[in-house]
Design a protein around this motif. Structure first.
Motif, mmCIF file in Angstrom:
data_model
loop_
_atom_site.group_PDB
_atom_site.id
_atom_site.type_symbol
_atom_site.label_atom_id
_atom_site.label_comp_id
_atom_site.label_asym_id
_atom_site.label_seq_id
_atom_site.Cartn_x
_atom_site.Cartn_y
_atom_site.Cartn_z
ATOM 1 N N ASN A 40 0.806 -1.136 -0.014
ATOM 2 C CA ASN A 40 0.233 0.454 0.092
ATOM 3 C C ASN A 40 0.726 1.574 -0.023
ATOM 4 O OD1 ASN A 40 -2.033 -1.291 0.700
ATOM 5 N ND2 ASN A 40 -1.983 -1.398 2.525
ATOM 6 N N LEU A 41 1.851 0.941 1.073
ATOM 7 C CA LEU A 41 2.659 2.415 0.866
ATOM 8 C C LEU A 41 4.017 2.400 -0.893
ATOM 9 C CD1 LEU A 41 4.472 4.654 2.467
ATOM 10 C CD2 LEU A 41 5.790 2.591 2.966
ATOM 11 N N LEU A 42 4.163 1.728 -1.071
ATOM 12 C CA LEU A 42 4.591 1.720 -2.853
ATOM 13 C C LEU A 42 3.355 2.493 -3.528
ATOM 14 C CD1 LEU A 42 7.049 -1.470 -2.630
ATOM 15 C CD2 LEU A 42 7.160 1.037 -2.945
ATOM 16 N N GLU A 43 2.131 2.036 -3.498
ATOM 17 C CA GLU A 43 1.042 2.580 -4.404
ATOM 18 C C GLU A 43 1.339 3.511 -4.001
ATOM 19 O OE1 GLU A 43 -1.834 -0.176 -3.404
ATOM 20 O OE2 GLU A 43 -1.125 -1.873 -4.481
ATOM 21 N N ASN A 44 0.941 4.089 -2.748
ATOM 22 C CA ASN A 44 0.208 5.440 -2.521
ATOM 23 C C ASN A 44 1.978 6.229 -2.708
ATOM 24 O OD1 ASN A 44 -1.872 4.769 -0.853
ATOM 25 N ND2 ASN A 44 -0.849 5.018 0.645
ATOM 26 N N LEU A 45 2.990 5.972 -2.781
ATOM 27 C CA LEU A 45 4.546 6.253 -3.088
ATOM 28 C C LEU A 45 3.956 6.877 -4.551
ATOM 29 C CD1 LEU A 45 6.882 5.443 -1.119
ATOM 30 C CD2 LEU A 45 5.924 8.206 -1.032
ATOM 31 N N ASN A 46 3.828 5.408 -5.303
ATOM 32 C CA ASN A 46 3.942 5.349 -6.737
ATOM 33 C C ASN A 46 2.191 7.069 -7.986
ATOM 34 O OD1 ASN A 46 3.932 5.052 -9.353
ATOM 35 N ND2 ASN A 46 2.635 3.458 -9.709
ATOM 36 N N ALA A 47 1.157 7.024 -6.311
ATOM 37 C CA ALA A 47 0.130 7.809 -7.155
ATOM 38 C C ALA A 47 0.579 9.725 -6.859
ATOM 39 C CB ALA A 47 -1.239 7.322 -6.059
ATOM 40 N N PHE A 48 1.457 9.471 -5.619
ATOM 41 C CA PHE A 48 1.843 10.815 -5.350
ATOM 42 C C PHE A 48 2.825 11.193 -6.822
ATOM 43 C CE2 PHE A 48 5.388 13.498 -3.512
ATOM 44 C CZ PHE A 48 3.820 14.323 -2.622
ATOM 45 N N PHE A 49 3.611 10.352 -6.756
ATOM 46 C CA PHE A 49 4.630 11.031 -8.282
ATOM 47 C C PHE A 49 3.650 10.882 -9.485
ATOM 48 C CE2 PHE A 49 8.132 9.245 -4.713
ATOM 49 C CZ PHE A 49 8.476 10.510 -4.504
ATOM 50 N N LYS A 50 2.919 10.182 -9.414
ATOM 51 C CA LYS A 50 1.865 10.242 -10.722
ATOM 52 C C LYS A 50 1.978 11.931 -10.723
ATOM 53 C CE LYS A 50 1.834 5.460 -12.642
ATOM 54 N NZ LYS A 50 0.602 4.541 -12.533
ATOM 55 N N LYS A 51 1.240 11.780 -9.160
ATOM 56 C CA LYS A 51 0.074 13.689 -9.856
ATOM 57 C C LYS A 51 1.113 14.310 -10.008
ATOM 58 C CE LYS A 51 -3.231 11.469 -6.616
ATOM 59 N NZ LYS A 51 -3.971 12.197 -4.866
ATOM 60 N N LYS A 52 2.320 14.388 -8.835
ATOM 61 C CA LYS A 52 3.262 15.903 -9.269
ATOM 62 C C LYS A 52 3.525 15.671 -10.917
ATOM 63 C CE LYS A 52 5.059 16.684 -5.390
ATOM 64 N NZ LYS A 52 6.877 16.859 -4.989
ATOM 65 N N SER A 53 3.936 14.499 -11.937
ATOM 66 C CA SER A 53 4.698 14.868 -13.027
ATOM 67 C C SER A 53 3.643 15.495 -13.824
ATOM 68 C CB SER A 53 4.156 13.659 -13.975
ATOM 69 O OG SER A 53 5.304 13.048 -12.533
#
Length: 77
Positions: free
Chosen positions: A64-77
């Motif tokens: 879940n942590l990795l999925e959340n980090l992935n989603a966070f960085f996708k939003k920043k791009s």
């Protein structure tokens, strides 16, 4: 399941390097001693199951942590 009858001070050998010895019988309790190499983990079943459950929970949290980090960085791009 193999069922064996043992008296106090009698043993069971598992493989080449694990020995289980009946130390005492007191009412409904049996005291056993286990001789095994240090690299062999020995736990009561309820402790083993608890460890397995905690390990499973830890892997879920990590995913879940990795999925959340992935989603966070996708939003920043």
């Amino acid at each position: 399941m193999l069922v064996l009858t043992r008296k106090p001070n009698e043993s069971i050998v598992i493989g080449n390097d694990i020995e289980i010895t009946i130390l005492a019988i007191e009412g409904e309790q049996i005291k056993i001693g286990i001789t095994a190499p240090k690299n062999v983990d020995i736990h009561r079943k309820e402790v083993y199951l608890s460890i397995q459950e905690e390990n499973n929970e830890a892997t879920k949290t990590e995913t879940n942590l990795l999925e959340n980090l992935n989603a966070f960085f996708k939003k920043k791009s």
